[in-house]
Design a protein around this motif. Structure first.
Motif, PDB file in Angstrom:
ATOM      1  N   GLY A 119       0.826  -1.207   0.000  1.00  0.00           N
ATOM      2  CA  GLY A 119       0.000   0.000   0.000  1.00  0.00           C
ATOM      3  C   GLY A 119       0.857   1.252   0.000  1.00  0.00           C
ATOM      4  O   GLY A 119       1.896   1.309   0.672  1.00  0.00           O
ATOM      5  N   GLU A 120       0.429   2.258  -0.746  1.00  0.00           N
ATOM      6  CA  GLU A 120       1.129   3.544  -0.772  1.00  0.00           C
ATOM      7  C   GLU A 120       1.060   4.198   0.608  1.00  0.00           C
ATOM      8  O   GLU A 120       0.080   4.063   1.339  1.00  0.00           O
ATOM      9  CB  GLU A 120       0.468   4.473  -1.798  1.00  0.00           C
ATOM     10  N   GLY A 121       2.125   4.940   0.966  1.00  0.00           N
ATOM     11  CA  GLY A 121       2.166   5.627   2.252  1.00  0.00           C
ATOM     12  C   GLY A 121       1.076   6.686   2.370  1.00  0.00           C
ATOM     13  O   GLY A 121       0.838   7.449   1.428  1.00  0.00           O
ATOM     14  N   ILE A 122       0.443   6.741   3.532  1.00  0.00           N
ATOM     15  CA  ILE A 122      -0.656   7.685   3.752  1.00  0.00           C
ATOM     16  C   ILE A 122      -0.169   9.127   3.822  1.00  0.00           C
ATOM     17  O   ILE A 122      -0.835  10.047   3.334  1.00  0.00           O
ATOM     18  CB  ILE A 122      -1.411   7.323   5.050  1.00  0.00           C
ATOM     19  N   VAL A 123       0.984   9.356   4.442  1.00  0.00           N
ATOM     20  CA  VAL A 123       1.436  10.738   4.654  1.00  0.00           C
ATOM     21  C   VAL A 123       2.716  11.057   3.873  1.00  0.00           C
ATOM     22  O   VAL A 123       3.495  11.915   4.267  1.00  0.00           O
ATOM     23  CB  VAL A 123       1.640  11.024   6.160  1.00  0.00           C
ATOM     24  N   GLU A 124       2.903  10.392   2.749  1.00  0.00           N
ATOM     25  CA  GLU A 124       4.092  10.644   1.939  1.00  0.00           C
ATOM     26  C   GLU A 124       3.938  11.887   1.065  1.00  0.00           C
ATOM     27  O   GLU A 124       4.902  12.610   0.808  1.00  0.00           O
ATOM     28  CB  GLU A 124       4.399   9.429   1.054  1.00  0.00           C
ATOM     29  N   LYS A 125       2.729  12.130   0.578  1.00  0.00           N
ATOM     30  CA  LYS A 125       2.480  13.259  -0.328  1.00  0.00           C
ATOM     31  C   LYS A 125       1.121  13.872  -0.014  1.00  0.00           C
ATOM     32  O   LYS A 125       0.266  13.231   0.605  1.00  0.00           O
ATOM     33  CB  LYS A 125       2.495  12.784  -1.797  1.00  0.00           C
ATOM     34  N   ARG A 126       0.914  15.125  -0.449  1.00  0.00           N
ATOM     35  CA  ARG A 126      -0.374  15.783  -0.251  1.00  0.00           C
ATOM     36  C   ARG A 126      -1.488  14.978  -0.914  1.00  0.00           C
ATOM     37  O   ARG A 126      -1.282  14.329  -1.939  1.00  0.00           O
ATOM     38  CB  ARG A 126      -0.343  17.201  -0.840  1.00  0.00           C
ATOM     39  N   TRP A 127      -2.680  15.069  -0.330  1.00  0.00           N
ATOM     40  CA  TRP A 127      -3.809  14.281  -0.809  1.00  0.00           C
ATOM     41  C   TRP A 127      -4.541  14.973  -1.956  1.00  0.00           C
ATOM     42  O   TRP A 127      -5.628  15.532  -1.772  1.00  0.00           O
ATOM     43  CB  TRP A 127      -4.792  14.026   0.324  1.00  0.00           C
ATOM     44  N   SER A 128      -3.967  14.940  -3.116  1.00  0.00           N
ATOM     45  CA  SER A 128      -4.697  15.361  -4.304  1.00  0.00           C
ATOM     46  C   SER A 128      -5.686  14.250  -4.650  1.00  0.00           C
ATOM     47  O   SER A 128      -5.612  13.142  -4.102  1.00  0.00           O
ATOM     48  CB  SER A 128      -3.737  15.568  -5.475  1.00  0.00           C
ATOM     49  N   ALA A 129      -6.608  14.517  -5.565  1.00  0.00           N
ATOM     50  CA  ALA A 129      -7.552  13.480  -5.984  1.00  0.00           C
ATOM     51  C   ALA A 129      -6.799  12.283  -6.546  1.00  0.00           C
ATOM     52  O   ALA A 129      -7.151  11.119  -6.291  1.00  0.00           O
ATOM     53  CB  ALA A 129      -8.520  14.046  -7.014  1.00  0.00           C
ATOM     54  N   ARG A 130      -5.740  12.566  -7.294  1.00  0.00           N
ATOM     55  CA  ARG A 130      -4.942  11.481  -7.883  1.00  0.00           C
ATOM     56  C   ARG A 130      -4.226  10.668  -6.811  1.00  0.00           C
ATOM     57  O   ARG A 130      -4.169   9.436  -6.877  1.00  0.00           O
ATOM     58  CB  ARG A 130      -3.927  12.082  -8.856  1.00  0.00           C
ATOM     59  N   ARG A 131      -3.706  11.377  -5.794  1.00  0.00           N
ATOM     60  CA  ARG A 131      -3.003  10.682  -4.715  1.00  0.00           C
ATOM     61  C   ARG A 131      -3.959   9.816  -3.903  1.00  0.00           C
ATOM     62  O   ARG A 131      -3.636   8.688  -3.524  1.00  0.00           O
ATOM     63  CB  ARG A 131      -2.312  11.700  -3.810  1.00  0.00           C
ATOM     64  N   LYS A 132      -5.139  10.334  -3.622  1.00  0.00           N
ATOM     65  CA  LYS A 132      -6.132   9.555  -2.885  1.00  0.00           C
ATOM     66  C   LYS A 132      -6.478   8.264  -3.623  1.00  0.00           C
ATOM     67  O   LYS A 132      -6.597   7.197  -3.019  1.00  0.00           O
ATOM     68  CB  LYS A 132      -7.396  10.383  -2.675  1.00  0.00           C
ATOM     69  N   LYS A 133      -6.635   8.373  -4.931  1.00  0.00           N
ATOM     70  CA  LYS A 133      -6.945   7.182  -5.730  1.00  0.00           C
ATOM     71  C   LYS A 133      -5.811   6.171  -5.652  1.00  0.00           C
ATOM     72  O   LYS A 133      -6.042   4.955  -5.550  1.00  0.00           O
ATOM     73  CB  LYS A 133      -7.207   7.577  -7.180  1.00  0.00           C
ATOM     74  N   ALA A 134      -4.566   6.677  -5.708  1.00  0.00           N
ATOM     75  CA  ALA A 134      -3.405   5.781  -5.642  1.00  0.00           C
ATOM     76  C   ALA A 134      -3.338   5.065  -4.291  1.00  0.00           C
ATOM     77  O   ALA A 134      -3.026   3.867  -4.223  1.00  0.00           O
ATOM     78  CB  ALA A 134      -2.124   6.572  -5.884  1.00  0.00           C
ATOM     79  N   ILE A 135      -3.636   5.789  -3.223  1.00  0.00           N
ATOM     80  CA  ILE A 135      -3.631   5.197  -1.881  1.00  0.00           C
ATOM     81  C   ILE A 135      -4.665   4.078  -1.789  1.00  0.00           C
ATOM     82  O   ILE A 135      -4.383   2.988  -1.287  1.00  0.00           O
ATOM     83  CB  ILE A 135      -3.893   6.281  -0.813  1.00  0.00           C
ATOM     84  N   LEU A 136      -5.860   4.338  -2.273  1.00  0.00           N
ATOM     85  CA  LEU A 136      -6.923   3.337  -2.222  1.00  0.00           C
ATOM     86  C   LEU A 136      -6.635   2.160  -3.146  1.00  0.00           C
ATOM     87  O   LEU A 136      -6.702   0.991  -2.726  1.00  0.00           O
ATOM     88  CB  LEU A 136      -8.257   3.979  -2.595  1.00  0.00           C
ATOM     89  N   ASP A 137      -6.293   2.456  -4.396  1.00  0.00           N
ATOM     90  CA  ASP A 137      -6.056   1.385  -5.371  1.00  0.00           C
ATOM     91  C   ASP A 137      -4.918   0.462  -4.939  1.00  0.00           C
ATOM     92  O   ASP A 137      -4.972  -0.760  -5.172  1.00  0.00           O
ATOM     93  CB  ASP A 137      -5.727   1.977  -6.743  1.00  0.00           C
TER      94      ASP A 137
END
Length: 303
Positions: free
Chosen positions: A71-89
């Motif tokens: 799983g991608e790190g939760i607090v590695e980068k700002r939560w853009s819409a793209r980042r949120k999708k990457a975290i979930l996917d």
């Protein structure tokens, strides 16, 4: 023959520790990796690419157990819409890929154990002590963990025993959470974030790996388990304890809430809010934490 445990995310912080624990307890370990790696006598590497829907199926067919840590790190980068999708996917799609191979070959497993997070209870600070029956929050962290755990239910529907390990902040030597905060604290620049009143549920890496081992070995374990010490540690008490172990008292002012929100955006909620959780359910299985005192746990990570 020794039973085989397949790990996703096996080259990460938790995965490396867990691999050593499993081998020490007589298991062989297979690890899914995007790159070529050299096998050892008890550790085997297989390639996969979730984005392409590719996995070396032998890894699944060989496994007696699967542990999902990827799983991608939760607090590695700002939560853009793209980042949120990457975290979930990155949490859900690997499970779906594994499930497709299990279905294709009608492959049985002794158990499928997945990471989850105490974030399921939301970015909230109050006096509630959350247990595994507490409702999931209607925010990004709560939604992500809900979808993560729903994906595990796909495996459960195949008749496979499943467990979901809702993990707090993991403490380990020079890795994980401490790796991020140690540089500033060692320079004497440690500080409290926001109000400092947000709770910080934590667990030592050795105890976390023992929980994974427990859920692998104990056929009676299933469902969700909180993996964090039940105490009242806050960001402020954690920061002060860590600074004292490094030989000083915090002298810098608290980092203001508004500043963290400007710098981190919505992701600041993961730092500025936090609830307590109960470890009663996992302890009722007979599991005993080795590290229940924060000072002792932190000292073991510094020695």
């Amino acid at each position: 023959m020794a039973k085989n445990v397949l790990i996703t995310g096996g080259t990460g912080f938790i995965g490396k520790y867990l691999t050593d624990v499993l081998i020490a307890n007589g298991y062989t370990v297979s690890i899914l990796s995007r790159s070529e790696r050299k096998n050892t006598s008890k550790t085997f590497y297989y390639k996969w690419n979730v984005d392409l829907g590719y996995i070396e199926e032998e890894a699944i067919l060989k496994a007696d157990y699967i542990v999902h840590l990827a799983g991608e790190g939760i607090v590695e980068k700002r939560w853009s819409a793209r980042r949120k999708k990457a975290i979930l996917d990155s949490r859900v799609r690997p499970i779906e890929l594994i499930a497709s191979v299990l279905k294709k070959h009608n492959k049985p497993l002794d158990a499928f154990v997945s990471a989850s997070a105490i974030g399921i209870y939301g970015a909230i600070t109050n006096d509630t002590i959350c247990n595994e029956t507490s409702p999931a929050a209607n925010d990004f962290l709560g939604h992500t963990c809900q979808e993560w755990e729903k994906a595990v239910d796909i495996i459960s529907a195949l008749g496979i025993r499943t467990a979901k390990i809702r993990t707090g902040i993991v403490l380990g030597r020079n890795e994980g959470f401490l790796e991020k905060i140690q540089p500033s604290f060692k320079l004497g620049l440690g500080s409290v974030l926001g109000t400092g009143k947000q709770y910080l549920p934590w667990i030592h890496i050795e105890d976390l790996c023992k929980i994974y081992l427990k859920t692998i070995q104990d056929q009676q374990t299933s469902g969700a388990y909180n993996a964090a010490v039940t105490d009242d540690t806050t960001n402020q008490s954690f920061s002060k304890t860590f600074a004292r172990l490094l030989g000083y008292s915090i002298w810098l002012p608290k980092v203001p809430v508004f500043l963290l929100k400007i710098i981190l955006g919505e992701m600041s909620l993961a730092i500025l809010e936090g609830q307590r959780v109960s470890s009663e359910k996992i302890e009722k299985t007979g599991f005993q934490f080795e590290f229940t005192d924060l000072k002792t746990a932190l000292s073991s990570c510094l020695s």
